[in-house]
Design a protein around this motif. Structure first.
Motif, PDB file in Angstrom:
ATOM      1  N   TYR A 170       0.883  -1.356   0.133  1.00  0.00           N
ATOM      2  CA  TYR A 170       0.034   0.049  -0.097  1.00  0.00           C
ATOM      3  C   TYR A 170       0.669   1.132   0.079  1.00  0.00           C
ATOM      4  N   LEU A 171       0.554   2.287  -0.874  1.00  0.00           N
ATOM      5  CA  LEU A 171       1.307   3.527  -0.754  1.00  0.00           C
ATOM      6  C   LEU A 171       0.269   4.548  -0.943  1.00  0.00           C
ATOM      7  N   TYR A 172       0.305   5.540   0.003  1.00  0.00           N
ATOM      8  CA  TYR A 172      -0.303   6.895   0.212  1.00  0.00           C
ATOM      9  C   TYR A 172       0.263   8.035   0.052  1.00  0.00           C
ATOM     10  N   LEU A 173      -0.043   8.795  -0.858  1.00  0.00           N
ATOM     11  CA  LEU A 173       0.747  10.136  -0.931  1.00  0.00           C
ATOM     12  C   LEU A 173      -0.114  11.470  -1.027  1.00  0.00           C
ATOM     13  N   GLN A 174       0.183  12.370  -0.142  1.00  0.00           N
ATOM     14  CA  GLN A 174      -0.546  13.523   0.034  1.00  0.00           C
ATOM     15  C   GLN A 174       0.342  14.850  -0.502  1.00  0.00           C
ATOM     16  N   LEU A 175       0.193  15.088  -1.628  1.00  0.00           N
ATOM     17  CA  LEU A 175       0.739  16.163  -2.352  1.00  0.00           C
ATOM     18  C   LEU A 175       0.194  17.376  -2.162  1.00  0.00           C
ATOM     19  N   SER A 176       1.194  18.592  -2.385  1.00  0.00           N
ATOM     20  CA  SER A 176       0.801  19.938  -2.022  1.00  0.00           C
ATOM     21  C   SER A 176       0.159  20.543  -3.395  1.00  0.00           C
ATOM     22  N   PRO A 177      -0.328  21.569  -3.507  1.00  0.00           N
ATOM     23  CA  PRO A 177      -0.552  22.330  -4.781  1.00  0.00           C
ATOM     24  C   PRO A 177       0.704  22.197  -5.619  1.00  0.00           C
ATOM     25  N   GLU A 178       1.716  22.475  -5.091  1.00  0.00           N
ATOM     26  CA  GLU A 178       3.004  22.519  -5.737  1.00  0.00           C
ATOM     27  C   GLU A 178       3.499  21.177  -6.196  1.00  0.00           C
ATOM     28  N   GLN A 179       3.000  20.109  -5.892  1.00  0.00           N
ATOM     29  CA  GLN A 179       3.375  18.806  -6.137  1.00  0.00           C
ATOM     30  C   GLN A 179       4.587  18.519  -5.261  1.00  0.00           C
ATOM     31  N   LYS A 180       4.753  18.981  -4.048  1.00  0.00           N
ATOM     32  CA  LYS A 180       5.457  18.415  -3.111  1.00  0.00           C
ATOM     33  C   LYS A 180       4.949  17.542  -2.115  1.00  0.00           C
ATOM     34  N   ALA A 184       5.740   2.409   7.203  1.00  0.00           N
ATOM     35  CA  ALA A 184       6.525   3.635   7.290  1.00  0.00           C
ATOM     36  C   ALA A 184       5.761   4.825   7.011  1.00  0.00           C
ATOM     37  N   ILE A 185       5.936   5.797   7.619  1.00  0.00           N
ATOM     38  CA  ILE A 185       5.063   7.345   7.580  1.00  0.00           C
ATOM     39  C   ILE A 185       6.224   8.407   7.300  1.00  0.00           C
ATOM     40  N   LEU A 186       5.966   9.245   6.623  1.00  0.00           N
ATOM     41  CA  LEU A 186       6.860  10.208   6.350  1.00  0.00           C
ATOM     42  C   LEU A 186       6.193  11.442   6.124  1.00  0.00           C
ATOM     43  N   ASP A 187       6.309  12.393   7.107  1.00  0.00           N
ATOM     44  CA  ASP A 187       5.720  13.975   7.064  1.00  0.00           C
ATOM     45  C   ASP A 187       6.624  14.988   6.681  1.00  0.00           C
ATOM     46  N   ALA A 188       6.280  15.858   5.717  1.00  0.00           N
ATOM     47  CA  ALA A 188       7.165  16.909   4.962  1.00  0.00           C
ATOM     48  C   ALA A 188       6.399  18.169   5.235  1.00  0.00           C
ATOM     49  N   ALA A 209       4.718  21.292   3.645  1.00  0.00           N
ATOM     50  CA  ALA A 209       3.798  21.463   2.728  1.00  0.00           C
ATOM     51  C   ALA A 209       4.274  22.464   1.755  1.00  0.00           C
ATOM     52  N   GLU A 210       5.287  23.431   1.991  1.00  0.00           N
ATOM     53  CA  GLU A 210       5.497  24.367   1.109  1.00  0.00           C
ATOM     54  C   GLU A 210       6.684  24.015   0.607  1.00  0.00           C
ATOM     55  N   THR A 211       7.738  23.534   1.345  1.00  0.00           N
ATOM     56  CA  THR A 211       9.233  23.019   0.713  1.00  0.00           C
ATOM     57  C   THR A 211       9.223  21.600   0.612  1.00  0.00           C
ATOM     58  N   GLY A 212       8.626  20.845   1.020  1.00  0.00           N
ATOM     59  CA  GLY A 212       8.687  19.197   0.659  1.00  0.00           C
ATOM     60  C   GLY A 212       9.919  18.814   1.648  1.00  0.00           C
ATOM     61  N   LYS A 213      10.384  19.613   2.599  1.00  0.00           N
ATOM     62  CA  LYS A 213      11.500  19.098   3.119  1.00  0.00           C
ATOM     63  C   LYS A 213      10.863  18.204   4.259  1.00  0.00           C
ATOM     64  N   LEU A 214      11.513  17.095   4.636  1.00  0.00           N
ATOM     65  CA  LEU A 214      11.358  16.162   5.679  1.00  0.00           C
ATOM     66  C   LEU A 214      11.269  16.705   6.937  1.00  0.00           C
ATOM     67  N   GLU A 215      10.091  16.536   7.716  1.00  0.00           N
ATOM     68  CA  GLU A 215      10.245  17.197   9.120  1.00  0.00           C
ATOM     69  C   GLU A 215      10.170  16.126  10.270  1.00  0.00           C
ATOM     70  N   SER A 216       9.399  14.845   9.925  1.00  0.00           N
ATOM     71  CA  SER A 216       9.436  13.743  10.918  1.00  0.00           C
ATOM     72  C   SER A 216       9.149  12.490  10.009  1.00  0.00           C
ATOM     73  N   TYR A 217       9.272  11.126  10.556  1.00  0.00           N
ATOM     74  CA  TYR A 217       9.134   9.879  10.218  1.00  0.00           C
ATOM     75  C   TYR A 217       9.043   8.788  11.144  1.00  0.00           C
ATOM     76  N   SER A 218       8.578   7.747  10.725  1.00  0.00           N
ATOM     77  CA  SER A 218       8.468   6.617  11.714  1.00  0.00           C
ATOM     78  C   SER A 218       8.182   5.340  10.922  1.00  0.00           C
ATOM     79  N   GLN A 268      10.730   6.527  15.817  1.00  0.00           N
ATOM     80  CA  GLN A 268      10.150   7.763  15.628  1.00  0.00           C
ATOM     81  C   GLN A 268      11.169   8.834  15.730  1.00  0.00           C
ATOM     82  N   ALA A 269      11.269   9.468  14.468  1.00  0.00           N
ATOM     83  CA  ALA A 269      12.264  10.725  14.472  1.00  0.00           C
ATOM     84  C   ALA A 269      11.472  12.016  14.006  1.00  0.00           C
ATOM     85  N   ASN A 270      11.942  13.112  14.658  1.00  0.00           N
ATOM     86  CA  ASN A 270      11.423  14.296  14.597  1.00  0.00           C
ATOM     87  C   ASN A 270      12.702  15.439  14.497  1.00  0.00           C
ATOM     88  N   LEU A 271      12.636  16.070  13.234  1.00  0.00           N
ATOM     89  CA  LEU A 271      13.648  17.017  13.052  1.00  0.00           C
ATOM     90  C   LEU A 271      13.301  18.263  13.602  1.00  0.00           C
TER      91      LEU A 271
END
Length: 191
Positions: free
Chosen positions: A124-134, A155-159, A161-170, A188-191
């Motif tokens: 299974y793969l779920y992607l949520q993309l911003s209007p800028e496709q990030k 695996a979960i990754l949150d970035a 929304a504006e930059t697409g830069k990684l903020e956390s993952y688990s 679990q990791a948070n930047l």
């Protein structure tokens, strides 16, 4: 002599064309698939250079979680599971059903579910993309099994929304060798 010159020029042009560097695939969804490998490699490189502070917690079985704050992680190793979730390769596409949903802000959600008879590691793969496709959010379930080994990971990754830069993952997973006990773990990791 003219034919010889024409052949020589043609050969030189072909040789020059063969020496051109291939253009890397972008991580856009022009063909309906997001190139996670390109995104993850870009983030690995950025994080390896920046070395941001990370609060990382690891827990196995019923043990208490071990939490550390560090700016020294091997990003190549840390984010590999997200590269493994990339299904943008043309040979993998036939194994998945695809569903897309437009969001009110102009972004979109894309879901891929492995077909029942398909032999592919990403279930299974779920992607949520911003209007800028990030990438804003990625969720993947991966299964790897053979006669000797079983591994299932979510695996979960949150970035941002504006930059697409990684903020956390688990990563939540279980692994088992045929002659051993199961090992459940959570990272679990948070930047």
């Amino acid at each position: 002599m003219r034919n010889y010159s024409l052949a020589l020029v043609s050969s030189m042009l072909l040789a020059l064309a063969a020496c051109e560097q291939p253009v890397p695939r972008s991580s856009s969804t022009d063909d309906g698939y997001y190139n996670l490998t390109a995104y993850v490699q870009q983030e690995k490189q950025r994080l390896q250079t920046e070395q941001p502070a990370v609060l990382k917690s690891v827990q196995t079985e019923n043990e208490p979680a071990e939490t550390i704050q560090t700016d020294r992680l091997d990003w190549e190793e840390e984010l590999t599971v997200f590269e493994e979730a990339d299904i943008s390769k043309p040979t993998l596409r036939e194994y998945y059903t695809r569903e897309e949903q437009a969001l009110p802000d102009g972004g979109k959600i894309i879901k891929f579910v492995k077909k029942e008879d398909a032999e592919a590691p990403v279930m299974y793969l779920y992607l949520q993309l911003s209007p800028e496709q990030k990438i804003q959010r990625l969720e993947a379930t991966l299964l790897d099994q053979n006669l000797l080994f079983f591994s299932k990971r979510k695996a979960i990754l949150d970035a941002n929304a504006e930059t697409g830069k990684l903020e956390s993952y688990s990563v939540n997973g279980v692994q088992k060798l045929i002659f051993g006990d199961s090992l459940h773990y959570t990272i679990q990791a948070n930047l």
